[in-house]
Design an enzyme around this catalytic site. Sequence first.
Site, mmCIF file in Angstrom:
data_model
loop_
_atom_site.group_PDB
_atom_site.id
_atom_site.type_symbol
_atom_site.label_atom_id
_atom_site.label_comp_id
_atom_site.label_asym_id
_atom_site.label_seq_id
_atom_site.Cartn_x
_atom_site.Cartn_y
_atom_site.Cartn_z
ATOM 1 N N GLY A 55 0.875 -0.990 0.119
ATOM 2 C CA GLY A 55 0.194 0.003 -0.077
ATOM 3 C C GLY A 55 0.772 1.315 0.031
ATOM 4 O O GLY A 55 1.490 1.554 1.150
ATOM 5 N N PHE A 57 -0.753 7.443 2.346
ATOM 6 C CA PHE A 57 -0.021 8.370 2.842
ATOM 7 C C PHE A 57 1.024 7.685 3.827
ATOM 8 O O PHE A 57 2.218 7.992 4.061
ATOM 9 C CB PHE A 57 -0.965 9.183 3.707
ATOM 10 C CG PHE A 57 -1.683 10.139 3.052
ATOM 11 C CD1 PHE A 57 -1.110 11.483 2.735
ATOM 12 C CD2 PHE A 57 -3.097 10.003 3.043
ATOM 13 C CE1 PHE A 57 -1.759 12.364 2.068
ATOM 14 C CE2 PHE A 57 -3.885 11.130 2.005
ATOM 15 C CZ PHE A 57 -3.192 12.138 1.632
ATOM 16 N N VAL A 94 -1.879 -7.619 -3.416
ATOM 17 C CA VAL A 94 -1.487 -8.672 -2.401
ATOM 18 C C VAL A 94 -2.714 -9.214 -2.053
ATOM 19 O O VAL A 94 -3.796 -8.854 -1.502
ATOM 20 C CB VAL A 94 -0.830 -7.954 -1.464
ATOM 21 C CG1 VAL A 94 -0.316 -9.268 -0.392
ATOM 22 C CG2 VAL A 94 0.339 -7.573 -1.963
ATOM 23 N N GLU A 117 -17.735 18.519 2.613
ATOM 24 C CA GLU A 117 -17.299 19.065 1.512
ATOM 25 C C GLU A 117 -17.849 18.797 0.269
ATOM 26 O O GLU A 117 -17.928 19.596 -0.693
ATOM 27 C CB GLU A 117 -15.764 18.621 1.660
ATOM 28 C CG GLU A 117 -14.955 19.163 2.790
ATOM 29 C CD GLU A 117 -13.517 18.877 3.140
ATOM 30 O OE1 GLU A 117 -12.985 19.436 3.861
ATOM 31 O OE2 GLU A 117 -13.111 17.969 2.320
ATOM 32 N N ALA A 160 -5.023 11.310 7.443
ATOM 33 C CA ALA A 160 -3.829 11.306 6.948
ATOM 34 C C ALA A 160 -2.685 11.743 7.704
ATOM 35 O O ALA A 160 -1.558 11.151 7.629
ATOM 36 C CB ALA A 160 -3.742 12.568 5.716
ATOM 37 N N GLN A 161 -2.802 12.656 8.752
ATOM 38 C CA GLN A 161 -1.793 12.726 9.822
ATOM 39 C C GLN A 161 -1.331 11.577 10.561
ATOM 40 O O GLN A 161 -0.188 11.347 10.970
ATOM 41 C CB GLN A 161 -2.192 13.901 10.650
ATOM 42 C CG GLN A 161 -1.754 15.254 10.362
ATOM 43 C CD GLN A 161 -0.129 15.000 10.145
ATOM 44 O OE1 GLN A 161 0.449 14.684 11.027
ATOM 45 N NE2 GLN A 161 0.044 15.953 9.218
HETATM 46 C C1 LIG Z 1 -13.055 11.524 0.572
HETATM 47 C C2 LIG Z 1 -12.115 11.513 1.571
HETATM 48 C C3 LIG Z 1 -11.908 12.719 2.111
HETATM 49 C C4 LIG Z 1 -10.722 12.393 3.036
HETATM 50 N N1 LIG Z 1 -10.553 13.761 3.705
HETATM 51 C C5 LIG Z 1 -9.609 13.910 4.487
HETATM 52 C C6 LIG Z 1 -8.931 15.283 5.004
HETATM 53 O O1 LIG Z 1 -9.357 16.091 4.374
HETATM 54 N N2 LIG Z 1 -7.886 15.192 5.855
HETATM 55 C C7 LIG Z 1 -7.319 14.056 6.627
HETATM 56 O O2 LIG Z 1 -6.434 13.967 7.306
HETATM 57 N N3 LIG Z 1 -7.880 12.743 6.126
HETATM 58 C C8 LIG Z 1 -8.819 12.581 4.934
HETATM 59 N N4 LIG Z 1 -9.196 11.333 4.498
HETATM 60 C C9 LIG Z 1 -8.608 10.393 5.246
HETATM 61 C C10 LIG Z 1 -7.372 9.775 4.607
HETATM 62 O O3 LIG Z 1 -7.352 9.987 3.232
HETATM 63 C C11 LIG Z 1 -6.938 8.579 4.955
HETATM 64 O O4 LIG Z 1 -6.830 8.506 6.605
HETATM 65 C C12 LIG Z 1 -5.536 8.122 4.647
HETATM 66 O O5 LIG Z 1 -5.409 8.040 3.146
HETATM 67 C C13 LIG Z 1 -4.950 6.968 5.037
HETATM 68 O O6 LIG Z 1 -4.166 6.434 4.472
HETATM 69 P P1 LIG Z 1 -3.312 4.946 4.244
HETATM 70 O O7 LIG Z 1 -2.019 5.099 3.890
HETATM 71 O O8 LIG Z 1 -3.771 4.462 5.646
HETATM 72 O O9 LIG Z 1 -4.371 4.398 3.324
HETATM 73 P P2 LIG Z 1 -4.753 4.824 2.080
HETATM 74 O O10 LIG Z 1 -4.241 6.316 1.511
HETATM 75 O O11 LIG Z 1 -6.103 4.619 1.567
HETATM 76 O O12 LIG Z 1 -3.750 3.897 0.886
HETATM 77 C C14 LIG Z 1 -3.863 2.574 0.842
HETATM 78 C C15 LIG Z 1 -3.137 1.971 -0.429
HETATM 79 O O13 LIG Z 1 -3.163 0.732 -0.264
HETATM 80 C C16 LIG Z 1 -3.403 0.002 -1.533
HETATM 81 N N5 LIG Z 1 -4.093 -1.222 -1.364
HETATM 82 C C17 LIG Z 1 -4.900 -1.586 -0.641
HETATM 83 N N6 LIG Z 1 -5.197 -3.037 -0.714
HETATM 84 C C18 LIG Z 1 -4.042 -3.329 -1.483
HETATM 85 C C19 LIG Z 1 -3.876 -4.588 -1.778
HETATM 86 N N7 LIG Z 1 -4.460 -5.967 -1.347
HETATM 87 N N8 LIG Z 1 -2.624 -4.871 -2.456
HETATM 88 C C20 LIG Z 1 -1.838 -4.031 -2.803
HETATM 89 N N9 LIG Z 1 -2.335 -2.607 -2.763
HETATM 90 C C21 LIG Z 1 -3.361 -2.421 -1.873
HETATM 91 C C22 LIG Z 1 -4.340 1.140 -2.232
HETATM 92 O O14 LIG Z 1 -4.323 0.917 -3.683
HETATM 93 C C23 LIG Z 1 -3.888 2.232 -1.670
HETATM 94 O O15 LIG Z 1 -2.921 2.855 -2.398
HETATM 95 C C24 LIG Z 1 -10.176 11.407 3.592
HETATM 96 C C25 LIG Z 1 -10.724 10.268 3.079
HETATM 97 C C26 LIG Z 1 -11.331 10.111 2.217
HETATM 98 C C27 LIG Z 1 -12.134 8.907 1.498
#
Ligand SMILES: Cc1cc2nc3c(=O)[nH]c(=O)nc-3n(C[C@H](O)[C@H](O)[C@H](O)COP(=O)(O)OP(=O)(O)OC[C@H]3O[C@@H](n4cnc5c(N)ncnc54)[C@H](O)[C@@H]3O)c2cc1C
Length: 461
Positions: free
Chosen positions: A35, A38, A103, A194, A341-342
């Site tokens: 993944g 962020f 995966v 939003e 995201a943070q």
């Molecule tokens: C519409 C929306 C608005 C948001 N607005 C805000 C905001 O304003 N401020 C804020 O702080 N947060 C916001 N968030 C939340 C924030 O985006 C998430 O908390 C953040 O993206 C989490 O990061 P992450 O790395 O855990 O997961 P993600 O960013 O979701 O990344 C997960 C990654 O894993 C990959 N993946 C998943 N399963 C597999 C697999 N089996 N094999 C290979 N790859 C895989 C996906 O393709 C993706 O690239 C928002 C979320 C959404 C949906």
Amino acid sequence: MKDKDIHNNILKSSCKIANDICLPDTEWPRVVIIGGGFAGLALVEKLKHKAIQVVLFDKNNFHQFQPLLYQVATSALEPDSIVFPFRKQISGYKNVLFRLAEVQEIQPSSNTIMTNKGSVSYDYLILATGTATNFFGMDTVAENGLGMKDIRDSLNIRHMMLQNLEQAAITCDDEERDALTNFVIVGGGPAGVEMAGALAEFCKYILPKDYPEYPSSIMNIYLIEANKELLSTMSDKASINTLKYLKNLNVKVLFNEVVSDYDSTIVSTKSGKTILAKNLIWTAGVKGQFPKGIDKKYVVKGNRIKTDPFLKVEGHKNIFAIGDIAALISEKTPKGHPQVAQTAIQQGKYLGNSILNIIQDKPIKPFKYKDKGALATVGKRKAVADLGKLEFVGYFAWLLWSIVHLMSISGFRNRLMVGFNWAVSYFTYEKSNRLIIRNFNKKEISKSTTNSQTTVKNSSH
Ligand SMILES: Cc1cc2nc3c(=O)[nH]c(=O)nc-3n(C[C@H](O)[C@H](O)[C@H](O)COP(=O)(O)OP(=O)(O)OC[C@H]3O[C@@H](n4cnc5c(N)ncnc54)[C@H](O)[C@@H]3O)c2cc1C
């Protein structure tokens, strides 16, 4: 470590078993990250140029900036301004490799992961797979409504909206026209608020220009929230002002209503209310998504993976979870850290430092979250901000929101594109070209999502 040494190490031989994904053999420890959101990318940044072979897997070849998905959905931004290719991100990082694969399974007993393209062994495995839309088992809503969790969802919403507005101009049936121009957004969190604000601005500024045949009152926007307030995780000031801004934009906000059914034309709530609408956007919940192989006893509410204070998945020595998928349950965080995201960025950075220490047999400290506050915007020039004890709303909150989001987007070119689009829109209220490039068909999308969600369904076993 000199550049030359890194290069030599990376280039040494490659796959041994025919079924394996081809990777250079290495004497260094191999860290596999699943993944590139962020969390995954923050970890990559910490491990770049180190004597570690880092292999990043993602099912897409790009990172997505989810906080601005709603702007792509409402034609304010083009999709390529908020996604960024992994290969461009890691270009020049000689110890980091990217493999495009989904995966599907983890086999901790052999330190191996199975993907749809082959298998790979690891010394350390990091789960950073984030979340998927949670329709809470309501099949009709999942089949007929649209989630907003990735760039494809945003483009689907955009196409649904533009096609329905065009169809509304064609039909002579008043009821059908109402259904085509009514929008229901479910969920009064930041994403729902939003989206509602952006749609309302589309209705106010774009509709009269593009569709002069309609009065702007033709487009009704409903925001349905199950609780008694919007932005329940933010301050009362933020919540009250958000409601005021949305009401000024003519958004109809319904509180204490739980959507229970949607047959593609009528949205029904548990209390018996019905709304005629051919556009339903679901932002009311997410659930963790991760490959098979993690024991159910380590999976907690929201399909998140329980970790210890060092973000190690309970019951495993060399598997970690970071970002939305991780639940570090403690007295201070009984529900885990906020899925924002943070958290993901801080956990990615923390784990990078921890892994470097673990490899050198140095002690590691538990993860500590630093709450940097929350921001949400409701249309142009209006936003709410909670920064610790400092709570403010209006224009300055919006300026801060714009700067924070602009600076957080990956890639200089993307930042430039978004900044330019926002500047044009600030002065002209114009958005990007509203093109219908492909035919939107919800039934076909539902079929393909059901197939691709098999991994999600199986994931808690
Ligand atoms: C519409 C929306 C608005 C948001 N607005 C805000 C905001 O304003 N401020 C804020 O702080 N947060 C916001 N968030 C939340 C924030 O985006 C998430 O908390 C953040 O993206 C989490 O990061 P992450 O790395 O855990 O997961 P993600 O960013 O979701 O990344 C997960 C990654 O894993 C990959 N993946 C998943 N399963 C597999 C697999 N089996 N094999 C290979 N790859 C895989 C996906 O393709 C993706 O690239 C928002 C979320 C959404 C949906």
